[in-house]
Design a protein around this motif. Structure first.
Motif, PDB file in Angstrom:
ATOM      1  N   PRO A 244       0.833  -1.212   0.000  1.00  0.00           N
ATOM      2  CA  PRO A 244       0.000   0.000   0.000  1.00  0.00           C
ATOM      3  C   PRO A 244       0.861   1.254   0.000  1.00  0.00           C
ATOM      4  N   PRO A 245       0.406   2.312  -0.638  1.00  0.00           N
ATOM      5  CA  PRO A 245       1.227   3.529  -0.716  1.00  0.00           C
ATOM      6  C   PRO A 245       1.430   4.156   0.657  1.00  0.00           C
ATOM      7  N   ALA A 246       2.664   4.560   0.936  1.00  0.00           N
ATOM      8  CA  ALA A 246       2.942   5.234   2.212  1.00  0.00           C
ATOM      9  C   ALA A 246       2.237   6.583   2.253  1.00  0.00           C
ATOM     10  N   ARG A 247       2.167   7.223   1.106  1.00  0.00           N
ATOM     11  CA  ARG A 247       1.461   8.491   0.997  1.00  0.00           C
ATOM     12  C   ARG A 247       0.152   8.231   0.263  1.00  0.00           C
ATOM     13  N   LYS A 248      -0.950   8.371   0.969  1.00  0.00           N
ATOM     14  CA  LYS A 248      -2.243   8.023   0.409  1.00  0.00           C
ATOM     15  C   LYS A 248      -2.653   9.033  -0.665  1.00  0.00           C
ATOM     16  N   PRO A 249      -3.323   8.557  -1.719  1.00  0.00           N
ATOM     17  CA  PRO A 249      -3.772   9.484  -2.773  1.00  0.00           C
ATOM     18  C   PRO A 249      -4.853  10.428  -2.252  1.00  0.00           C
ATOM     19  N   VAL A 250      -4.929  11.592  -2.847  1.00  0.00           N
ATOM     20  CA  VAL A 250      -5.967  12.560  -2.505  1.00  0.00           C
ATOM     21  C   VAL A 250      -7.262  12.124  -3.176  1.00  0.00           C
ATOM     22  N   ILE A 251      -8.302  11.954  -2.379  1.00  0.00           N
ATOM     23  CA  ILE A 251      -9.582  11.497  -2.898  1.00  0.00           C
ATOM     24  C   ILE A 251     -10.522  12.692  -3.034  1.00  0.00           C
ATOM     25  N   LYS A 252     -11.000  12.917  -4.241  1.00  0.00           N
ATOM     26  CA  LYS A 252     -11.974  13.975  -4.491  1.00  0.00           C
ATOM     27  C   LYS A 252     -13.202  13.376  -5.159  1.00  0.00           C
ATOM     28  N   ALA A 253     -14.318  14.127  -5.094  1.00  0.00           N
ATOM     29  CA  ALA A 253     -15.521  13.673  -5.772  1.00  0.00           C
ATOM     30  C   ALA A 253     -15.251  13.562  -7.272  1.00  0.00           C
ATOM     31  N   ARG A 254     -15.736  12.487  -7.873  1.00  0.00           N
ATOM     32  CA  ARG A 254     -15.588  12.337  -9.318  1.00  0.00           C
ATOM     33  C   ARG A 254     -16.333  13.480 -10.004  1.00  0.00           C
ATOM     34  N   LYS A 255     -15.737  13.993 -11.073  1.00  0.00           N
ATOM     35  CA  LYS A 255     -16.362  15.074 -11.815  1.00  0.00           C
ATOM     36  C   LYS A 255     -17.740  14.636 -12.316  1.00  0.00           C
ATOM     37  N   GLY A 256     -18.730  15.467 -12.041  1.00  0.00           N
ATOM     38  CA  GLY A 256     -20.091  15.132 -12.414  1.00  0.00           C
ATOM     39  C   GLY A 256     -20.852  14.415 -11.327  1.00  0.00           C
ATOM     40  N   PHE A 257     -20.140  14.011 -10.256  1.00  0.00           N
ATOM     41  CA  PHE A 257     -20.773  13.315  -9.148  1.00  0.00           C
ATOM     42  C   PHE A 257     -20.837  14.207  -7.904  1.00  0.00           C
ATOM     43  N   GLU A 258     -20.459  15.481  -8.060  1.00  0.00           N
ATOM     44  CA  GLU A 258     -20.505  16.403  -6.932  1.00  0.00           C
ATOM     45  C   GLU A 258     -21.951  16.848  -6.690  1.00  0.00           C
ATOM     46  N   VAL A 259     -22.174  17.393  -5.474  1.00  0.00           N
ATOM     47  CA  VAL A 259     -23.450  18.047  -5.158  1.00  0.00           C
ATOM     48  C   VAL A 259     -23.149  19.505  -4.852  1.00  0.00           C
ATOM     49  N   ASP A 260     -24.168  20.344  -4.797  1.00  0.00           N
ATOM     50  CA  ASP A 260     -23.978  21.749  -4.446  1.00  0.00           C
ATOM     51  C   ASP A 260     -23.322  21.851  -3.069  1.00  0.00           C
ATOM     52  N   GLY A 261     -22.280  22.680  -2.992  1.00  0.00           N
ATOM     53  CA  GLY A 261     -21.590  22.859  -1.720  1.00  0.00           C
ATOM     54  C   GLY A 261     -20.641  21.726  -1.379  1.00  0.00           C
ATOM     55  N   GLN A 262     -20.278  20.904  -2.369  1.00  0.00           N
ATOM     56  CA  GLN A 262     -19.423  19.736  -2.118  1.00  0.00           C
ATOM     57  C   GLN A 262     -18.141  20.112  -1.358  1.00  0.00           C
ATOM     58  N   GLU A 263     -17.377  21.045  -1.907  1.00  0.00           N
ATOM     59  CA  GLU A 263     -16.107  21.408  -1.270  1.00  0.00           C
ATOM     60  C   GLU A 263     -16.317  22.411  -0.143  1.00  0.00           C
TER      61      GLU A 263
END
Length: 319
Positions: free
Chosen positions: A102-121
């Motif tokens: 497993p990666p020592a530095r975990k990947p940054v997980i963001k909402a998939r484009k088009g799967f966000e909702v209003d106010g996601q970030e």
């Protein structure tokens, strides 16, 4: 003069001894490296009998100092012989490939484009995603609800060391909580799939929160830990869903990019294929719903993945 010659002879003998020892160490390292290289490749000859690959979900043994490399190689070979025997026992023509460390530095997980909702970030809502950013040729197996409780499935996954992540619905799990406790004991993460598996966007915020937080309470009470992963039933959600999930302690809301059945694969992407980091969905199902059993589904899936050169990794190790 005689003393000088004696000293020269002693020096020559010592030099020869050092070179011989060096050659032995080099040979041992080469043998061990060959075993490890074979183990981590797609198989030296592609069959269960001669495959010496580390178990999927297990890290390869760490090579000790040179003086113990021969013992290490023997241990690795024995481990993979057991793995190959398990593959044969469960009807797999090839041993499943090993996931990398497993990666020592975990990947940054963001909402998939088009799967966000209003106010996601702005609201810091749990991201909905179908793929984990990685260059590793791995996929993540996730299994939903808990309707089928096949003891052979538990044994198969334990023998083959295949990692997976469960998303549980209390209405399906309740009759046999102990079955999933056995699953948890093998290292499987037990996560939230609501109390009753409703269509969440059709409910008020309060009712959605009850479904999600209520399942958090059940999992904590029965299995000792509140999960941080949540999957919306049917993959359907709205802003209230993610706001409620966040209020209940959820950090991630993964869905899936492909789905495994006992006789086929279904895909989200246009190319009808899998990709590095894809999350795979399947369900706890049996002959009442499928043309086979959960072990039958795993046999189909592992042949598919191994033929494509993919290993199964543990989703939680990348988050």
């Amino acid at each position: 003069m005689q003393l000088v010659r004696q000293n020269e002879e002693i020096a020559v003998k010592r030099s020869r001894t050092r070179r011989a020892r060096s050659r032995r160490r080099t040979a041992i390292r080469a043998a061990a490296a060959a075993l490890v290289g074979c183990a981590l490749a797609t198989g030296c000859a592609g069959g269960a009998d001669d495959a010496v690959r580390p178990a999927a979900g297990q890290q390869p043994l760490q090579a000790p100092p040179a003086r113990a490399l021969d013992a290490y190689a023997t241990q690795l070979k024995a481990q993979q012989a057991q793995r190959a025997a398990a593959a044969r026992r469960w009807g797999l023509a090839k041993v499943p490939l090993a996931a990398p460390r497993p990666p020592a530095r975990k990947p940054v997980i963001k909402a998939r484009k088009g799967f966000e909702v209003d106010g996601q970030e702005e609201l810091g809502l749990p991201p909905v995603f179908t793929t984990v950013p990685t260059k590793d040729k791995v996929v993540f197996l996730t299994i939903d609800d808990g309707a089928e409780k096949d003891p052979k499935f538990l044994k198969m996954m334990s023998d083959l060391k295949i990692p997976y992540t469960a998303f549980l619905t209390d209405a399906e799990v309740r009759p046999e909580y102990d079955y999933f406790k056995k699953m948890q004991a093998t290292g499987v993460g037990l996560n939230n799939h609501t109390l009753h598996h409703p269509y969440l966007p059709g409910l008020s915020y309060a009712r959605q929160k009850h479904e999600i937080c209520g399942m958090q309470d059940v999992i904590e009470k029965k299995y000792g830990k509140r999960p941080t992963l949540f999957r919306a039933p049917f993959g359907n959600y709205n802003q209230d869903t993610l706001k409620a999930a966040k209020a209940c302690g959820i950090k991630y809301a993964p869905i899936w990019n492909a789905e495994a059945f006992v006789d086929r694969m279904d895909y989200r992407e246009w190319d009808r294929d899998i990709h590095p980091g894809d999350i795979l969905l399947t369900h706890f199902r049996g002959r009442e719903d499928w043309k086979g059993t959960m072990p039958d589904m795993i046999r189909m899936l592992m042949k598919y993945l191994t033929d494509k050169g993919y290993a199964v990794a543990r989703l939680e190790d990348y988050l």
